[in-house]
Motif scaffolding. Structure first.
Motif, PDB file in Angstrom:
ATOM      1  N   ASP A 343       0.829  -1.209   0.000  1.00  0.00           N
ATOM      2  CA  ASP A 343       0.000   0.000   0.000  1.00  0.00           C
ATOM      3  C   ASP A 343       0.860   1.254   0.000  1.00  0.00           C
ATOM      4  O   ASP A 343       1.903   1.315   0.675  1.00  0.00           O
ATOM      5  CB  ASP A 343      -0.907   0.022   1.240  1.00  0.00           C
ATOM      6  N   ARG A 344       0.403   2.237  -0.744  1.00  0.00           N
ATOM      7  CA  ARG A 344       1.045   3.545  -0.693  1.00  0.00           C
ATOM      8  C   ARG A 344       0.598   4.233   0.586  1.00  0.00           C
ATOM      9  O   ARG A 344      -0.594   4.246   0.912  1.00  0.00           O
ATOM     10  CB  ARG A 344       0.646   4.374  -1.905  1.00  0.00           C
ATOM     11  N   VAL A 345       1.552   4.786   1.322  1.00  0.00           N
ATOM     12  CA  VAL A 345       1.217   5.328   2.639  1.00  0.00           C
ATOM     13  C   VAL A 345       1.520   6.823   2.682  1.00  0.00           C
ATOM     14  O   VAL A 345       2.393   7.323   1.975  1.00  0.00           O
ATOM     15  CB  VAL A 345       1.996   4.601   3.758  1.00  0.00           C
ATOM     16  N   TYR A 346       0.748   7.510   3.505  1.00  0.00           N
ATOM     17  CA  TYR A 346       1.011   8.924   3.713  1.00  0.00           C
ATOM     18  C   TYR A 346       1.117   9.198   5.208  1.00  0.00           C
ATOM     19  O   TYR A 346       0.743   8.372   6.055  1.00  0.00           O
ATOM     20  CB  TYR A 346      -0.068   9.790   3.053  1.00  0.00           C
ATOM     21  N   VAL A 347       1.650  10.354   5.524  1.00  0.00           N
ATOM     22  CA  VAL A 347       1.962  10.701   6.908  1.00  0.00           C
ATOM     23  C   VAL A 347       0.737  11.341   7.558  1.00  0.00           C
ATOM     24  O   VAL A 347       0.223  12.361   7.081  1.00  0.00           O
ATOM     25  CB  VAL A 347       3.173  11.668   6.977  1.00  0.00           C
ATOM     26  N   ARG A 348       0.278  10.739   8.630  1.00  0.00           N
ATOM     27  CA  ARG A 348      -0.839  11.313   9.377  1.00  0.00           C
ATOM     28  C   ARG A 348      -0.361  12.426  10.295  1.00  0.00           C
ATOM     29  O   ARG A 348      -0.895  13.523  10.309  1.00  0.00           O
ATOM     30  CB  ARG A 348      -1.545  10.223  10.201  1.00  0.00           C
ATOM     31  N   ARG A 349       0.678  12.135  11.066  1.00  0.00           N
ATOM     32  CA  ARG A 349       1.106  13.100  12.075  1.00  0.00           C
ATOM     33  C   ARG A 349       2.614  12.967  12.290  1.00  0.00           C
ATOM     34  O   ARG A 349       3.178  11.877  12.180  1.00  0.00           O
ATOM     35  CB  ARG A 349       0.363  12.838  13.387  1.00  0.00           C
ATOM     36  N   ILE A 350       3.271  14.086  12.585  1.00  0.00           N
ATOM     37  CA  ILE A 350       4.693  14.088  12.950  1.00  0.00           C
ATOM     38  C   ILE A 350       4.803  14.361  14.444  1.00  0.00           C
ATOM     39  O   ILE A 350       4.273  15.368  14.940  1.00  0.00           O
ATOM     40  CB  ILE A 350       5.474  15.149  12.155  1.00  0.00           C
ATOM     41  N   ARG A 351       5.452  13.456  15.154  1.00  0.00           N
ATOM     42  CA  ARG A 351       5.658  13.613  16.593  1.00  0.00           C
ATOM     43  C   ARG A 351       7.139  13.819  16.866  1.00  0.00           C
ATOM     44  O   ARG A 351       7.996  13.147  16.272  1.00  0.00           O
ATOM     45  CB  ARG A 351       5.159  12.383  17.358  1.00  0.00           C
ATOM     46  N   ILE A 352       7.451  14.727  17.773  1.00  0.00           N
ATOM     47  CA  ILE A 352       8.836  15.051  18.108  1.00  0.00           C
ATOM     48  C   ILE A 352       9.036  14.799  19.594  1.00  0.00           C
ATOM     49  O   ILE A 352       8.226  15.239  20.428  1.00  0.00           O
ATOM     50  CB  ILE A 352       9.163  16.511  17.750  1.00  0.00           C
ATOM     51  N   SER A 353      10.110  14.107  19.949  1.00  0.00           N
ATOM     52  CA  SER A 353      10.398  13.816  21.354  1.00  0.00           C
ATOM     53  C   SER A 353      11.894  13.951  21.597  1.00  0.00           C
ATOM     54  O   SER A 353      12.703  13.931  20.670  1.00  0.00           O
ATOM     55  CB  SER A 353       9.928  12.401  21.722  1.00  0.00           C
ATOM     56  N   GLY A 354      12.246  14.068  22.882  1.00  0.00           N
ATOM     57  CA  GLY A 354      13.654  14.159  23.274  1.00  0.00           C
ATOM     58  C   GLY A 354      14.207  15.560  23.296  1.00  0.00           C
ATOM     59  O   GLY A 354      15.295  15.789  23.831  1.00  0.00           O
ATOM     60  N   ASN A 355      13.471  16.540  22.745  1.00  0.00           N
ATOM     61  CA  ASN A 355      13.967  17.923  22.675  1.00  0.00           C
ATOM     62  C   ASN A 355      13.526  18.684  23.924  1.00  0.00           C
ATOM     63  O   ASN A 355      12.491  19.332  23.941  1.00  0.00           O
ATOM     64  CB  ASN A 355      13.461  18.620  21.413  1.00  0.00           C
ATOM     65  N   GLU A 356      14.339  18.601  24.949  1.00  0.00           N
ATOM     66  CA  GLU A 356      14.003  19.276  26.194  1.00  0.00           C
ATOM     67  C   GLU A 356      14.178  20.786  26.083  1.00  0.00           C
ATOM     68  O   GLU A 356      13.486  21.549  26.754  1.00  0.00           O
ATOM     69  CB  GLU A 356      14.866  18.730  27.328  1.00  0.00           C
ATOM     70  N   THR A 357      15.085  21.232  25.249  1.00  0.00           N
ATOM     71  CA  THR A 357      15.357  22.666  25.100  1.00  0.00           C
ATOM     72  C   THR A 357      14.900  23.191  23.746  1.00  0.00           C
ATOM     73  O   THR A 357      14.213  24.205  23.653  1.00  0.00           O
ATOM     74  CB  THR A 357      16.863  22.944  25.268  1.00  0.00           C
ATOM     75  N   THR A 358      15.268  22.498  22.679  1.00  0.00           N
ATOM     76  CA  THR A 358      14.975  22.974  21.322  1.00  0.00           C
ATOM     77  C   THR A 358      13.476  22.965  21.060  1.00  0.00           C
ATOM     78  O   THR A 358      12.798  21.967  21.298  1.00  0.00           O
ATOM     79  CB  THR A 358      15.686  22.089  20.293  1.00  0.00           C
ATOM     80  N   ARG A 359      12.969  24.063  20.558  1.00  0.00           N
ATOM     81  CA  ARG A 359      11.549  24.163  20.268  1.00  0.00           C
ATOM     82  C   ARG A 359      11.166  23.269  19.091  1.00  0.00           C
ATOM     83  O   ARG A 359      11.969  23.055  18.178  1.00  0.00           O
ATOM     84  CB  ARG A 359      11.166  25.612  19.965  1.00  0.00           C
ATOM     85  N   ASP A 360       9.927  22.792  19.100  1.00  0.00           N
ATOM     86  CA  ASP A 360       9.450  21.932  18.019  1.00  0.00           C
ATOM     87  C   ASP A 360       9.548  22.614  16.664  1.00  0.00           C
ATOM     88  O   ASP A 360       9.893  21.984  15.663  1.00  0.00           O
ATOM     89  CB  ASP A 360       7.997  21.528  18.286  1.00  0.00           C
ATOM     90  N   ASP A 361       9.241  23.918  16.619  1.00  0.00           N
ATOM     91  CA  ASP A 361       9.222  24.594  15.321  1.00  0.00           C
ATOM     92  C   ASP A 361      10.620  24.685  14.721  1.00  0.00           C
ATOM     93  O   ASP A 361      10.762  24.727  13.483  1.00  0.00           O
ATOM     94  CB  ASP A 361       8.592  25.980  15.443  1.00  0.00           C
ATOM     95  N   VAL A 362      11.670  24.716  15.564  1.00  0.00           N
ATOM     96  CA  VAL A 362      13.044  24.715  15.048  1.00  0.00           C
ATOM     97  C   VAL A 362      13.333  23.389  14.353  1.00  0.00           C
ATOM     98  O   VAL A 362      13.946  23.349  13.271  1.00  0.00           O
ATOM     99  CB  VAL A 362      14.047  24.967  16.185  1.00  0.00           C
TER     100      VAL A 362
END
Length: 764
Positions: A343-362
């Motif tokens: 099946d061709r797949v697409y991305v539902r959601r992007i999750r970011i973890s481990g960044n205690e200091t760096t902002r998600d938008d960076v």
């Protein structure tokens, strides 16, 4: 145990035949010493108000025995009061090991605790045999097959015991040379080289090569299969493997029975299934050709290349199945790569973890994979590399788990492990070229998690005093343009750097931008105001001519233009990719006292040789000149070579032409090259900051503007100096530490050699 079961039986008989079941009005417990009454009541499946009959009594006795706290349990009745009489098992006060030299006591104690026998726990004598076997297994894993364990239990006051374990380790068994039966085309020594187990060399006294383990043998047999199948033996088989130990338990013998089969060549290669792409486009990815010797590694590489290609269009879970068809009589293997894109797949959601200091938008700014789009393996790789190049993270991993209940959706999980990206530094360092280095600095590569870089540095060594304040504002605009501004002051005593004797004070203020033009390319533009002041005691001819034309004070407006392409997978110790840059610094005519330019091209390439070894190739070409009539490149802006940062093994700045006092002057042309193999000493987190290196350096400086210098006024490759050696790079908490031991390979008379060089702390 028989006595305990009899007591329980008598109670059951009494309850069942001698009296009616009763309702509990009170519960009393007798015989407790160490164990709290509340603990017993917590395990007891009866409470006040419950009715006690034969079944309830049996369940209660069984539950209390199952706790492992008691040697004996009895239930008694006093009117409507339930009395629970227990005999506690003794507690283990201490465990003592005697005779264990090969295994630390703490490690043995951890093994016993995991098996249910630790200090402070209740002692169950029935576990002793199990415990002795557990200790023997720990020794077997280290190759000690003649180990003996004997236990002694000693009673102590207050229902406690002391457990002593006497261990006779014996000598570790060593793996003998592996025997092979059935090898025809390859001799035994060559096959033994595939194995990581075997007798260890006399000099490798710390090696565990001669220690046996089932896992290591399995890995060695897999390497043996790969060895044959990568050389055309498509029907190679391991018939059997025997592992025996000598009667004295000191030697382990391994015998491998194999059938080499025949050597095959590749016949027809077909692509089948749902190709998605035009067939000729996929055939360009094949790592093998008809008529070549069959090679399993090439087949594996082809499968990966095809899978990555389909992954670029969203078929991230494509199945590529290589199906061989052996024509034994002709010794030919026909291959069919069956492609099932799934099946061709697409991305539902992007999750970011481990960044205690760096902002998600960076982090999201660096990602090339977006939510709601088809999953692309190439975009994921590029995203991981871009995050690694930031220098904020010691490790970045991207996973794509399926969304539960779907076949065409995944989530992208970005896990980033942050490294220390800032420092407050105040201390003393030392450099073999710079002398004592005093530094005070505040540096932050990721200010408040924004990705911005702020820096204030006060740095002093024997030759230079530097103050610098700078700020890089990342993503100043929505299109990803960075903005930078800086102030700096430098006071140089060139004589202390073993150069011509002059003083130089430079004040600079700059403002500029870094503009992304592609995913990996940036263009930089800066405008710098510069004020320069010179001082002399006894100027050389070159210095005097410069002063006669331009005086001792000059003000310049400099334009700095640069282009950088960065494809490295990490900013710190990259293992693949490269970085190349071109920079042009030019003084603007009409508004500058001096009219000159400096042009530099740098390139670094990184190649992953193995999981631990990386080859780094560096090269630099620099050229400077004046464009005004009768002008020359300012002598204090010359290029230099020699020292730990350019050509190791030669003194700092010592290569190239010299003036009438035999002091290095540098030059307006420079060429540098370096080949370096890097590898970590350890695989833990500390090992990520430490590399050993083996290198070859090359470089030289020439001057094409002045004819009254001693040598190197005309460019000749025969002038290039070479050195080779070993070094160490360590990113310590107090700053970088670099060290090298180098031997010049073609030093000539007059060259200043310095085999050992190092720096501790930062210098600018």
């Amino acid at each position: 145990m028989m006595r305990t079961r009899l007591a329980a039986f008598l109670l059951f008989l009494t309850v069942a035949t001698g009296a009616q079941a009763f309702t509990i009005e009170e519960i009393r417990i007798r015989g407790l010493d160490r164990i709290a009454e509340g603990t017993v009541l917590n395990y007891l499946p009866l409470e006040v108000g419950d009715e006690v009959d034969a079944r309830a009594s049996a369940d209660a006795v069984e539950a209390l025995f199952d706790t492992g706290f008691f040697d004996d349990v009895a239930l008694l009745r006093d009117d409507d009061t339930l009395i629970i009489a227990v005999e506690e098992r003794p507690a283990i006060a201490r465990i003592e090991f005697v005779g264990n030299d090969a295994v630390a006591s703490d490690r043995l104690r951890e093994g016993l605790t995991a098996a249910g026998l630790g200090e402070g726990q209740s002692f169950d004598r029935s576990l002793l045999a199990t415990i002795e076997r557990e200790l023997e297994q720990q020794y077997f894993a280290l190759g000690y097959y003649d180990v003996g364990v004997e236990s002694t239990v000693s009673p102590l006051p207050r229902n406690r015991i002391s457990l002593r374990l006497d261990i006779e380790e014996g000598q570790p068994a060593s793996v003998q040379p592996v025997r092979f039966i059935g090898n025809r085309d390859f001799d035994t020594d060559r096959l033994r080289d595939r194995f990581q187990m075997g007798p260890k060399p006399w000099w490798a006294f710390l090696s565990n090569r001669d220690k046996y383990s089932r896992e290591r043998l399995s890995a060695d047999l897999q390497r043996l299969r790969a060895f044959y199948r990568d050389r055309g033996y498509a029907d190679f088989r391991i018939e059997s493997t025997q592992v025996t130990i000598s009667p004295d338990r000191q030697r382990i013998h391994i015998t491998v029975n194999l059938d080499e089969g025949q050597q095959y060549t590749v016949g027809d290669i077909a692509l089948a299934g749902d190709l998605i792409y035009p067939e000729e486009e996929l055939r360009a990815l094949l790592e093998l050709n008809s008529g070549e010797i069959y090679n399993q590694r090439n087949i594996t590489d082809t499968v990966e290349a095809l899978r990555d290609k389909l992954g670029e269009r969203g078929y991230a879970f494509a199945r590529i199945n290589p199906i061989p068809d052996l024509r034994e009589a002709e010794r030919i293997v026909d291959l069919t790569f069956f492609i099932d894109p799934a099946d061709r797949v697409y991305v539902r959601r992007i999750r970011i973890s481990g960044n205690e200091t760096t902002r998600d938008d960076v982090i999201r700014t660096e990602l090339r994979q977006y939510e709601g789009t088809w999953l692309s393996t190439s975009d994921l790789r590029e995203s991981e590399s871009r995050l690694g190049r930031l220098g904020f993270f010691s490790d970045v991993s991207i996973d794509t788990p399926r969304v539960p209940g779907t076949t065409d959706q995944v989530d992208v999980e970005v896990n980033a492990t942050e490294r220390l990206s800032g420092s407050l530094r105040a201390g003393v360092g030392f450099g073999s070229g710079e002398g004592v280095i005093l530094n005070l600095g505040v540096e932050q590569d990721n200010v408040f998690g924004t990705g911005d870089r702020a820096e204030f540095v006060a740095n002093s060594d024997d030759a230079d005093t530097v103050y610098r304040l700078s700020y890089l504002e990342r993503n100043f605009t929505m299109s990803g343009i960075d903005r930078r501004y800086a102030l700096s002051f430098r006071d140089r005593d060139a004589g202390e750097a073993d150069l011509a004797d002059y003083g130089l004070k430079t004040t600079r203020a700059s403002y500029g931008y870094r503009i992304p033009v592609t995913a990996n390319d940036r263009v930089g533009a800066d405008l710098t105001f510069e004020d320069v002041s010179l001082s002399f005691t006894d100027p050389t001819r070159i210095e005097q001519r410069f002063v006669d034309r331009n005086g001792t004070s000059n003000t310049n407006i400099l334009a700095d233009l640069s282009w950088t392409r960065d494809t490295r997978n990490s900013a710190v110790f990259p293992t693949r990719g490269g970085r190349q840059s071109t920079s042009l610094e030019v003084s603007l005519p009409g508004i500058s006292d001096l009219e000159y330019y400096r042009l530099t091209y740098e390139q670094s390439r990184f190649f992953r040789l193995t999981d631990r070894f990386t080859l780094a190739l560096d090269g630099t070409l620099s050229y400077g000149d004046a464009y005004g009539t009768g002008e020359t490149l300012p002598f204090y802006d010359n290029f230099y070579a020699g020292g730990i940062r350019t050509v190791r093994g030669f003194e700092l700045n010592s290569l190239g032409p010299r003036d009438e006092n035999n002091d290095p002057t540098g030059g307006n042309v420079r060429a540098l090259g370096r080949a370096e193999v890097r590898f970590p000493l350890a695989e833990d987190e500390e090992g990520n900051n430490l590399r050993l290196t083996s290198f070859i350096d090359a470089g030289q400086v020439w001057d094409r503007e002045h004819e009254d210098l001693n040598g190197f006024t005309g460019i000749s490759l025969s002038d290039v100096r070479y050195s080779a050696g070993v070094g160490l790079i360590y990113f310590s908490p107090i700053g970088p530490f670099t060290m090298s031991v180098a031997q010049p390979l073609n030093a000539e008379s007059g060259d200043k050699k310095q085999p050992f060089q190092f720096t501790i702390g930062a210098s600018f």
